[in-house]
Design a protein around this motif. Structure first.
Motif, PDB file in Angstrom:
ATOM      1  N   TYR A 136       0.957  -1.197   0.022  1.00  0.00           N
ATOM      2  CA  TYR A 136       0.128  -0.216   0.122  1.00  0.00           C
ATOM      3  C   TYR A 136       0.888   1.136   0.133  1.00  0.00           C
ATOM      4  CZ  TYR A 136       0.767   0.360   5.166  1.00  0.00           C
ATOM      5  OH  TYR A 136       1.525   0.353   6.317  1.00  0.00           O
ATOM      6  N   ARG A 137       0.116   2.394  -0.340  1.00  0.00           N
ATOM      7  CA  ARG A 137       0.694   3.673  -0.251  1.00  0.00           C
ATOM      8  C   ARG A 137       0.873   4.230   1.241  1.00  0.00           C
ATOM      9  NH1 ARG A 137       0.856   6.855  -4.994  1.00  0.00           N
ATOM     10  NH2 ARG A 137       1.631   8.480  -3.686  1.00  0.00           N
ATOM     11  N   SER A 138       1.792   4.288   1.533  1.00  0.00           N
ATOM     12  CA  SER A 138       1.955   4.504   3.168  1.00  0.00           C
ATOM     13  C   SER A 138       1.549   6.100   3.217  1.00  0.00           C
ATOM     14  CB  SER A 138       3.401   4.239   3.875  1.00  0.00           C
ATOM     15  OG  SER A 138       4.241   4.626   3.154  1.00  0.00           O
ATOM     16  N   ASP A 139       2.084   6.888   2.308  1.00  0.00           N
ATOM     17  CA  ASP A 139       1.481   8.499   2.327  1.00  0.00           C
ATOM     18  C   ASP A 139       0.111   8.794   2.111  1.00  0.00           C
ATOM     19  OD1 ASP A 139       2.056   7.522  -0.287  1.00  0.00           O
ATOM     20  OD2 ASP A 139       2.484   9.415  -1.113  1.00  0.00           O
ATOM     21  N   LYS A 140      -0.575   7.643   1.677  1.00  0.00           N
ATOM     22  CA  LYS A 140      -1.817   7.909   1.426  1.00  0.00           C
ATOM     23  C   LYS A 140      -2.922   7.322   2.672  1.00  0.00           C
ATOM     24  CE  LYS A 140      -1.639   9.747  -2.700  1.00  0.00           C
ATOM     25  NZ  LYS A 140      -1.929  11.293  -3.094  1.00  0.00           N
ATOM     26  N   VAL A 141      -2.497   6.113   2.979  1.00  0.00           N
ATOM     27  CA  VAL A 141      -3.469   5.416   3.898  1.00  0.00           C
ATOM     28  C   VAL A 141      -2.518   4.395   4.876  1.00  0.00           C
ATOM     29  CG1 VAL A 141      -5.681   5.103   2.555  1.00  0.00           C
ATOM     30  CG2 VAL A 141      -3.553   3.400   2.553  1.00  0.00           C
ATOM     31  N   ILE A 162      -4.197   3.065  -8.089  1.00  0.00           N
ATOM     32  CA  ILE A 162      -4.563   2.215  -6.839  1.00  0.00           C
ATOM     33  C   ILE A 162      -3.767   2.443  -5.590  1.00  0.00           C
ATOM     34  CG2 ILE A 162      -5.557   0.539  -8.237  1.00  0.00           C
ATOM     35  CD1 ILE A 162      -3.029  -1.330  -7.477  1.00  0.00           C
ATOM     36  N   TRP A 163      -3.983   2.425  -4.533  1.00  0.00           N
ATOM     37  CA  TRP A 163      -3.294   2.798  -3.367  1.00  0.00           C
ATOM     38  C   TRP A 163      -2.690   1.540  -2.687  1.00  0.00           C
ATOM     39  CZ3 TRP A 163      -6.625   7.322  -1.179  1.00  0.00           C
ATOM     40  CH2 TRP A 163      -6.295   8.305  -1.819  1.00  0.00           C
ATOM     41  N   ALA A 164      -3.781   0.433  -2.941  1.00  0.00           N
ATOM     42  CA  ALA A 164      -3.338  -0.843  -1.997  1.00  0.00           C
ATOM     43  C   ALA A 164      -3.964  -2.046  -2.690  1.00  0.00           C
ATOM     44  CB  ALA A 164      -4.157  -0.830  -0.765  1.00  0.00           C
ATOM     45  N   ALA A 165      -3.399  -3.238  -2.374  1.00  0.00           N
ATOM     46  CA  ALA A 165      -3.982  -4.500  -3.331  1.00  0.00           C
ATOM     47  C   ALA A 165      -2.967  -5.664  -2.599  1.00  0.00           C
ATOM     48  CB  ALA A 165      -3.610  -4.611  -4.831  1.00  0.00           C
ATOM     49  N   PRO A 166      -3.757  -6.597  -2.399  1.00  0.00           N
ATOM     50  CA  PRO A 166      -3.126  -7.903  -1.819  1.00  0.00           C
ATOM     51  C   PRO A 166      -2.135  -8.337  -2.945  1.00  0.00           C
ATOM     52  CG  PRO A 166      -5.621  -8.029  -1.633  1.00  0.00           C
ATOM     53  CD  PRO A 166      -5.205  -6.893  -2.429  1.00  0.00           C
ATOM     54  N   VAL A 167      -0.936  -9.002  -2.562  1.00  0.00           N
ATOM     55  CA  VAL A 167      -0.116  -9.484  -3.415  1.00  0.00           C
ATOM     56  C   VAL A 167       0.904 -10.340  -2.809  1.00  0.00           C
ATOM     57  CG1 VAL A 167       1.633  -7.491  -2.994  1.00  0.00           C
ATOM     58  CG2 VAL A 167       1.626  -8.713  -5.253  1.00  0.00           C
ATOM     59  N   ALA A 207       9.256  -6.568  -4.805  1.00  0.00           N
ATOM     60  CA  ALA A 207      10.387  -5.851  -5.245  1.00  0.00           C
ATOM     61  C   ALA A 207      10.187  -4.900  -6.361  1.00  0.00           C
ATOM     62  CB  ALA A 207      11.609  -6.931  -5.885  1.00  0.00           C
ATOM     63  N   SER A 208       8.892  -5.184  -7.131  1.00  0.00           N
ATOM     64  CA  SER A 208       8.463  -4.460  -8.115  1.00  0.00           C
ATOM     65  C   SER A 208       7.722  -3.233  -7.590  1.00  0.00           C
ATOM     66  CB  SER A 208       7.584  -5.278  -9.236  1.00  0.00           C
ATOM     67  OG  SER A 208       6.438  -5.737  -8.500  1.00  0.00           O
ATOM     68  N   PHE A 209       7.291  -3.114  -6.467  1.00  0.00           N
ATOM     69  CA  PHE A 209       6.778  -2.126  -5.757  1.00  0.00           C
ATOM     70  C   PHE A 209       7.459  -1.099  -5.039  1.00  0.00           C
ATOM     71  CE2 PHE A 209       3.548  -5.384  -6.536  1.00  0.00           C
ATOM     72  CZ  PHE A 209       2.459  -4.457  -7.066  1.00  0.00           C
ATOM     73  N   LYS A 210       8.442  -1.952  -4.076  1.00  0.00           N
ATOM     74  CA  LYS A 210       8.960  -1.133  -3.133  1.00  0.00           C
ATOM     75  C   LYS A 210      10.056  -0.029  -3.812  1.00  0.00           C
ATOM     76  CE  LYS A 210      13.096  -4.070  -2.148  1.00  0.00           C
ATOM     77  NZ  LYS A 210      14.249  -3.599  -1.645  1.00  0.00           N
ATOM     78  N   ASP A 211      10.685  -0.472  -5.043  1.00  0.00           N
ATOM     79  CA  ASP A 211      11.437   0.356  -5.621  1.00  0.00           C
ATOM     80  C   ASP A 211      10.755   1.472  -6.811  1.00  0.00           C
ATOM     81  OD1 ASP A 211      13.562  -0.480  -4.031  1.00  0.00           O
ATOM     82  OD2 ASP A 211      14.165  -2.070  -5.376  1.00  0.00           O
ATOM     83  N   ASN A 212       9.438   1.612  -6.589  1.00  0.00           N
ATOM     84  CA  ASN A 212       8.799   2.237  -7.713  1.00  0.00           C
ATOM     85  C   ASN A 212       8.894   4.007  -7.722  1.00  0.00           C
ATOM     86  OD1 ASN A 212       6.953   2.848  -5.752  1.00  0.00           O
ATOM     87  ND2 ASN A 212       5.157   1.769  -6.703  1.00  0.00           N
ATOM     88  N   GLY A 213       9.477   4.266  -6.558  1.00  0.00           N
ATOM     89  CA  GLY A 213       9.684   5.819  -6.492  1.00  0.00           C
ATOM     90  C   GLY A 213       8.675   6.649  -5.734  1.00  0.00           C
ATOM     91  N   LEU A 214       7.628   5.609  -5.195  1.00  0.00           N
ATOM     92  CA  LEU A 214       6.514   6.284  -4.354  1.00  0.00           C
ATOM     93  C   LEU A 214       6.908   5.631  -2.778  1.00  0.00           C
ATOM     94  CD1 LEU A 214       3.529   5.200  -6.682  1.00  0.00           C
ATOM     95  CD2 LEU A 214       4.846   7.440  -6.471  1.00  0.00           C
ATOM     96  N   SER A 215       5.964   6.160  -2.131  1.00  0.00           N
ATOM     97  CA  SER A 215       6.232   5.784  -0.706  1.00  0.00           C
ATOM     98  C   SER A 215       5.211   4.414  -0.409  1.00  0.00           C
ATOM     99  CB  SER A 215       5.411   6.517   0.303  1.00  0.00           C
ATOM    100  OG  SER A 215       6.193   8.038   0.221  1.00  0.00           O
ATOM    101  N   MET A 216       5.971   3.100  -0.605  1.00  0.00           N
ATOM    102  CA  MET A 216       5.277   1.982  -0.395  1.00  0.00           C
ATOM    103  C   MET A 216       5.452   1.375   0.944  1.00  0.00           C
ATOM    104  SD  MET A 216       3.765   2.067  -3.423  1.00  0.00           S
ATOM    105  CE  MET A 216       2.978   0.625  -3.232  1.00  0.00           C
TER     106      MET A 216
END
Length: 342
Positions: free
Chosen positions: A137-142, A220-225, A231-240
């Motif tokens: 999830y986006r920790s800066d959003k929720v 989207i801001w969140a999803a089960p995965v 790895a494809s999310f944590k380095d995407n430049g967003l607050s994950m």
């Protein structure tokens, strides 16, 4: 055999062109997933062939194709061992396609986490890797602290869920049910709840690559995965962030199995034991290929962050039993189609 090599192909064409006698002695034929075969060649296949002075024939493909080949050759097996999901393996066992593994011959068996030692019962499979499923999830959003948060007003219009036909779908629904206080394997309650919020779901995804793109596009801001996709999310430049929900994490496991009456049981057992060794499982973990089922594996924090790793994490996994997946999936699909996809 002096010439040692492995032949890898979607249908192991080379094996089909050789007479049976050429493959009978000192040759092990394995059926595996197609991903990371370069790494498996370097870490598993080549080193084992040096030790055993044998040849490995590698057949790859999706689970449906590989299971169909094992079943079609039930009376004269052409596959000695295979790796499958727990529920696919149990399905094969129910058709009489598998033989028990002599775990007393696996010197690394005692090193495995308990959940990997006999996940199918009757020693019909040995877990070699597993993965956690939680919520990215986006920790800066929720803030996500519970599986129930996926259906909260804060995430309405900014959440994706896995389709029930995917490996992530039923486990995620089960955990939503847990958060609702309903842990029934019918999944009726969580499916009803998802149906009630269907208009708030951006998509019911079938591939984790879809999620990475949607997250990057900030749709989207969140999803089960599954953790393997983290790895494809944590380095995407967003607050994950990766959630550790109060109800725990779910996930899946892959197992090694022995085909029935293959005549090559000793060599197959030696190969399984090699794959389960601390050295091999450590190298696979460090290459970010598989999360280790061997509890002796130690990796750096940086590596561990990309894996399902450590006794505490393993203990938190609430895995759907393979018999439940086999026996319930048609009912789940019927409910999903009638309630959610109507």
């Amino acid at each position: 055999m002096t010439a040692k090599r492995s032949r890898v192909g979607a249908a192991a064409l080379g094996a089909a062109l050789l007479p049976a006698a050429a493959l009978a002695e000192g040759t092990l034929t394995i059926s595996v997933y197609s991903f990371a075969q370069d790494e498996f060649q370097e870490i598993v296949y080549d080193p084992f062939m040096e030790i055993c002075d044998c040849e490995i024939v590698v057949e790859t493909g999706n689970s449906v194709e590989r299971l169909a080949k094992i079943e079609a050759n039930k009376d004269a097996p052409v596959i000695d061992m295979a790796v499958l999901s727990t529920h696919d393996a149990l399905g094969a066992a129910r058709k009489g396609l598998l033989a028990p593994i002599d775990v007393t011959s696996l010197k690394n068996h005692d090193k495995l986490y308990d959940i990997a030692k006999d996940p199918l019962g009757d020693n019909l499979g040995v877990g070699y890797t597993f993965y956690a499923t939680s919520i990215v999830y986006r920790s800066d959003k929720v803030t996500v602290e519970s599986w129930a948060d996926l259906l909260s007003p804060e995430l309405a219009g900014n959440v994706a869920l896995p389709d029930v036909t995917t490996n992530q779908g039923p486990p995620a629904l089960y955990m939503i049910g847990e958060a609702m206080g309903d842990a029934d394997y019918s999944l009726s309650a969580p499916i009803e709840e998802v149906a009630a919020h269907a208009d708030d779901i951006v998509t019911f995804y079938v591939r984790s690559s879809q999620l990475a793109q949607l997250m990057q596009q900030e749709e989207i801001w969140a999803a089960p995965v599954g953790r393997f996709a983290w790895a494809s999310f944590k380095d995407n430049g967003l607050s994950m962030a990766w959630a550790t929900p109060t109800e725990g994490q779910t996930g899946g496991m892959n197992v090694m199995v022995m085909t029935a009456n293959n005549g090559n049981e000793d060599l197959a057992t030696r190969f399984m034991d090699f794959w389960l060794s601390t050295e091999v499982q450590t190298k696979l973990a460090e290459a970010l290929v598989d999360s280790p089922a061997n509890a002796e594996v130690v990796v750096s924090d940086e590596i561990a962050d990309n894996l399902t790793y450590g006794a505490e994490t393993v203990a938190s996994l609430k895995l759907l039993p393979p018999d439940v997946i086999l026996d319930q999936r048609e009912t789940w699909l019927d409910q999903w189609n009638s309630k959610v996809m109507k």
